[in-house]
Design a protein around this motif. Sequence first.
Motif, PDB file in Angstrom:
ATOM      1  N   PRO A 166      53.376  38.897  36.734  1.00 16.77           N
ATOM      2  CA  PRO A 166      53.582  39.190  38.128  1.00 16.77           C
ATOM      3  C   PRO A 166      52.745  40.476  38.477  1.00 16.77           C
ATOM      4  CG  PRO A 166      55.569  39.713  36.971  1.00 16.77           C
ATOM      5  CD  PRO A 166      54.525  38.988  35.974  1.00 16.77           C
ATOM      6  N   PRO A 167      52.034  40.248  39.928  1.00 16.26           N
ATOM      7  CA  PRO A 167      51.226  41.413  40.196  1.00 16.26           C
ATOM      8  C   PRO A 167      52.318  42.407  40.592  1.00 16.26           C
ATOM      9  CG  PRO A 167      51.017  39.560  41.846  1.00 16.26           C
ATOM     10  CD  PRO A 167      51.862  39.079  40.408  1.00 16.26           C
ATOM     11  N   PRO A 168      51.901  43.740  40.896  1.00 17.18           N
ATOM     12  CA  PRO A 168      52.801  44.736  41.264  1.00 17.18           C
ATOM     13  C   PRO A 168      52.875  44.818  42.878  1.00 17.18           C
ATOM     14  CG  PRO A 168      50.741  45.656  40.612  1.00 17.18           C
ATOM     15  CD  PRO A 168      50.594  44.110  40.387  1.00 17.18           C
ATOM     16  N   PRO A 169      54.112  45.223  43.225  1.00 18.39           N
ATOM     17  CA  PRO A 169      54.347  45.013  44.645  1.00 18.39           C
ATOM     18  C   PRO A 169      53.180  45.781  45.401  1.00 18.39           C
ATOM     19  CG  PRO A 169      56.515  45.994  43.492  1.00 18.39           C
ATOM     20  CD  PRO A 169      55.141  45.891  42.473  1.00 18.39           C
ATOM     21  N   LEU A 170      52.464  47.006  44.929  1.00 15.48           N
ATOM     22  CA  LEU A 170      51.606  47.291  45.544  1.00 15.48           C
ATOM     23  C   LEU A 170      50.492  46.456  46.038  1.00 15.48           C
ATOM     24  CD1 LEU A 170      49.718  50.104  46.343  1.00 15.48           C
ATOM     25  CD2 LEU A 170      48.823  49.834  44.103  1.00 15.48           C
ATOM     26  N   PHE A 171      50.302  45.449  45.509  1.00 17.43           N
ATOM     27  CA  PHE A 171      49.105  44.726  45.805  1.00 17.43           C
ATOM     28  C   PHE A 171      49.509  43.665  46.956  1.00 17.43           C
ATOM     29  CE2 PHE A 171      46.787  44.282  41.521  1.00 17.43           C
ATOM     30  CZ  PHE A 171      46.536  45.662  41.363  1.00 17.43           C
ATOM     31  N   ALA A 172      50.744  43.523  47.315  1.00 21.89           N
ATOM     32  CA  ALA A 172      51.083  42.505  48.377  1.00 21.89           C
ATOM     33  C   ALA A 172      50.493  43.343  49.731  1.00 21.89           C
ATOM     34  CB  ALA A 172      52.556  42.644  48.448  1.00 21.89           C
ATOM     35  N   GLY A 173      49.597  42.531  50.324  1.00 24.65           N
ATOM     36  CA  GLY A 173      49.157  42.754  51.830  1.00 24.65           C
ATOM     37  C   GLY A 173      48.003  43.733  51.555  1.00 24.65           C
ATOM     38  N   LEU A 174      47.409  44.044  50.269  1.00 20.54           N
ATOM     39  CA  LEU A 174      46.187  44.786  50.265  1.00 20.54           C
ATOM     40  C   LEU A 174      44.872  43.778  50.699  1.00 20.54           C
ATOM     41  CD1 LEU A 174      46.370  46.893  46.891  1.00 20.54           C
ATOM     42  CD2 LEU A 174      46.587  47.510  49.305  1.00 20.54           C
ATOM     43  N   PRO A 175      44.143  44.198  51.539  1.00 22.85           N
ATOM     44  CA  PRO A 175      42.870  43.724  51.815  1.00 22.85           C
ATOM     45  C   PRO A 175      42.235  42.876  50.542  1.00 22.85           C
ATOM     46  CG  PRO A 175      43.015  45.504  53.113  1.00 22.85           C
ATOM     47  CD  PRO A 175      43.907  45.782  51.989  1.00 22.85           C
ATOM     48  N   ARG A 176      41.643  42.019  50.557  1.00 17.25           N
ATOM     49  CA  ARG A 176      41.035  41.267  49.398  1.00 17.25           C
ATOM     50  C   ARG A 176      39.450  41.490  49.715  1.00 17.25           C
ATOM     51  NH1 ARG A 176      44.147  39.917  44.872  1.00 17.25           N
ATOM     52  NH2 ARG A 176      46.253  39.478  45.402  1.00 17.25           N
ATOM     53  N   PRO A 177      38.698  41.656  48.688  1.00 14.11           N
ATOM     54  CA  PRO A 177      39.022  41.430  47.119  1.00 14.11           C
ATOM     55  C   PRO A 177      39.752  42.566  46.371  1.00 14.11           C
ATOM     56  CG  PRO A 177      36.985  41.863  47.198  1.00 14.11           C
ATOM     57  CD  PRO A 177      37.361  41.691  48.463  1.00 14.11           C
ATOM     58  N   ILE A 178      40.727  42.982  45.895  1.00 11.08           N
ATOM     59  CA  ILE A 178      41.217  43.940  44.989  1.00 11.08           C
ATOM     60  C   ILE A 178      40.511  44.155  43.765  1.00 11.08           C
ATOM     61  CG2 ILE A 178      43.376  44.840  43.755  1.00 11.08           C
ATOM     62  CD1 ILE A 178      45.114  43.106  45.611  1.00 11.08           C
ATOM     63  N   GLN A 179      39.809  45.228  43.802  1.00 14.22           N
ATOM     64  CA  GLN A 179      39.104  45.698  42.620  1.00 14.22           C
ATOM     65  C   GLN A 179      39.654  46.893  42.058  1.00 14.22           C
ATOM     66  OE1 GLN A 179      35.655  47.021  45.030  1.00 14.22           O
ATOM     67  NE2 GLN A 179      36.433  45.571  46.543  1.00 14.22           N
ATOM     68  N   LEU A 180      39.863  46.551  40.503  1.00 16.34           N
ATOM     69  CA  LEU A 180      40.694  47.434  39.674  1.00 16.34           C
ATOM     70  C   LEU A 180      40.103  48.362  38.776  1.00 16.34           C
ATOM     71  CD1 LEU A 180      43.765  48.116  38.687  1.00 16.34           C
ATOM     72  CD2 LEU A 180      43.394  45.977  37.215  1.00 16.34           C
ATOM     73  N   TYR A 181      40.312  49.599  38.497  1.00 13.37           N
ATOM     74  CA  TYR A 181      40.152  50.308  37.287  1.00 13.37           C
ATOM     75  C   TYR A 181      41.334  50.679  36.796  1.00 13.37           C
ATOM     76  CZ  TYR A 181      38.865  54.335  34.692  1.00 13.37           C
ATOM     77  OH  TYR A 181      38.734  55.229  33.427  1.00 13.37           O
ATOM     78  N   VAL A 182      41.343  50.747  35.404  1.00 12.46           N
ATOM     79  CA  VAL A 182      42.418  51.068  34.468  1.00 12.46           C
ATOM     80  C   VAL A 182      41.821  52.085  33.379  1.00 12.46           C
ATOM     81  CG1 VAL A 182      44.285  50.322  32.943  1.00 12.46           C
ATOM     82  CG2 VAL A 182      43.626  48.971  34.864  1.00 12.46           C
ATOM     83  N   GLY A 183      42.383  53.202  33.289  1.00 11.44           N
ATOM     84  CA  GLY A 183      41.948  54.039  32.011  1.00 11.44           C
ATOM     85  C   GLY A 183      41.920  55.554  32.609  1.00 11.44           C
ATOM     86  N   ARG A 184      41.794  56.254  31.661  1.00  6.93           N
ATOM     87  CA  ARG A 184      41.640  57.896  31.893  1.00  6.93           C
ATOM     88  C   ARG A 184      40.906  58.021  32.994  1.00  6.93           C
ATOM     89  NH1 ARG A 184      45.054  61.115  30.091  1.00  6.93           N
ATOM     90  NH2 ARG A 184      43.564  62.907  30.347  1.00  6.93           N
ATOM     91  N   VAL A 185      41.540  58.864  33.892  1.00  3.72           N
ATOM     92  CA  VAL A 185      40.766  59.271  35.197  1.00  3.72           C
ATOM     93  C   VAL A 185      40.130  60.933  34.913  1.00  3.72           C
ATOM     94  CG1 VAL A 185      41.190  59.603  37.801  1.00  3.72           C
ATOM     95  CG2 VAL A 185      42.603  58.392  36.452  1.00  3.72           C
ATOM     96  N   ALA A 186      38.968  60.544  34.222  1.00  5.10           N
ATOM     97  CA  ALA A 186      38.218  61.828  33.818  1.00  5.10           C
ATOM     98  C   ALA A 186      36.677  61.811  34.168  1.00  5.10           C
ATOM     99  CB  ALA A 186      38.542  62.299  32.389  1.00  5.10           C
ATOM    100  N   VAL A 187      36.094  62.808  34.118  1.00  6.08           N
ATOM    101  CA  VAL A 187      34.576  62.710  34.431  1.00  6.08           C
ATOM    102  C   VAL A 187      33.866  61.902  33.630  1.00  6.08           C
ATOM    103  CG1 VAL A 187      34.263  64.939  33.286  1.00  6.08           C
ATOM    104  CG2 VAL A 187      32.727  64.121  35.268  1.00  6.08           C
TER     105      VAL A 187
END
Length: 341
Positions: free
Chosen positions: A172-193
Motif C-alpha cells: 500500500p502506498p504511503p498517505p503522502l502520495f494521496a493527492g500528489l500530482p502525477r507522475p510521482i518520481q521517487l528517489y530512495v537512498g542516502r541524501v548525500a553529495v
Amino acid sequence: MRIAIVTDAWAPQVNGVVRTLQAVRAELDRAGHAVQIISPDLFPSLPCPTYPEIRLAMTRTDTVGAMLAGFAPDAIHLATEGPLCLAARRWCLRYGLDFTTAYHTQFPDYVARRTGVPADWVWRYIRWFHAPASGVLASTPSIRRLLSAHGIVRLRHWGRGVDLTCFTPNAPPPPLFAGLPRPIQLYVGRVAVEKNVEAFLKSAVPGSKVVVGEGPARAALRARHPDAHFPGALSGRALAGAYAGADVFVFPSRTDTFGLVMIEALACGSPVAAYPVPGPLDVLTGATGVMDADLAAAIRRALMLRRADCAAHGRSFSWAESAAQFVEALVPLPGAGRIAA
C-alpha cells in the motif's frame, strides 16, 4: 561453516553495504552457518570526518585478532576498507591467513566528491588494501572490469537480492502520495553529495518529486527545492509502498557499484530512470529501465514501460542466491579452528 565477517559499516548506519550484509547474514544463519560479525558497535568510535553518521572504530590489531581467534573461523571476510578491517588485515597477514575482501563502494569517487582529493590517489590505497586478498568480491561485470583496469585481481562474483516477502507490487502506498500530482518520481537512498540527488531534483519533468532517506545534504536540498517532498527514511513495508506507489524510480547516482534500491523498486513494479553507468548498466533491461545522459529524458521514457515486466525482473534477484555466491567465493582456511591468537 564458521564465517567471520569484519566490517566498518553496520547498524545503526542505513546504506547498501549494511543492508547487504544483514540480509546475507540472515540467509547464512538459515542455512546453518555460524557467523561472527565484528563491527564498530563493539568498540569505542569516532565520527567519520564529513560523514558523522559513520563511526570509525578505535581498536588494536591484537584485539580484533583475539576475537577472530576465539571464534576459530573456517573463513574470514573483510567487507570494507576502513580501520576495523585494516586491523583484521594486519592480523591475517601476520599469521599468513587467507581472507577475502569486497568492493562495495566507489570509495575513490566518494572521497574525490567530498574532499577534492584526486581519485587516482585513493585508488593507490584501494589497490594496496585488496592486493593480499585471496579473492575480491564484486557485484557486477562493470565493477569487475573497473577493478581489473586498476590492477586488482582474483575477482569473484557476489550478486545482490531482494526480500520478495516485503517488496511486492501490492504494497500500500504511503498517505503522502494521496493527492500528489502525477507522475510521482521517487528517489530512495542516502541524501548525500555523491548520490547526485540534485540532478534528479533539477530535472524538468512535471509531477511530484519525492526523496526518501536521510543524509548530510538533506537540509540544503530541501531548502533549495521547496516543491519536493522529503518524508525522511522509510523501511520495510512502508518503503515497499513508496516504491509501489511511485510512477517511476529515479536513480541519479553515477558512483554506485550496484544500486540495491533499483531492484527493490523493480520488484514493486516501478520502472527505473538512470544514467548509463555501472550499476544501472548491469541491472536494467530495455523493458525495465531507461538509461540516458539526459536524466529528464530517461524519466519520461521510463514512464512508458510496463510495470508487470519490471516486477518480473525484480523477482529474479534472490538473497538466498546471493548468500550462496558469497559462500562459494570464500577461501577456507587450512586447519581452521587452530588459529593462534
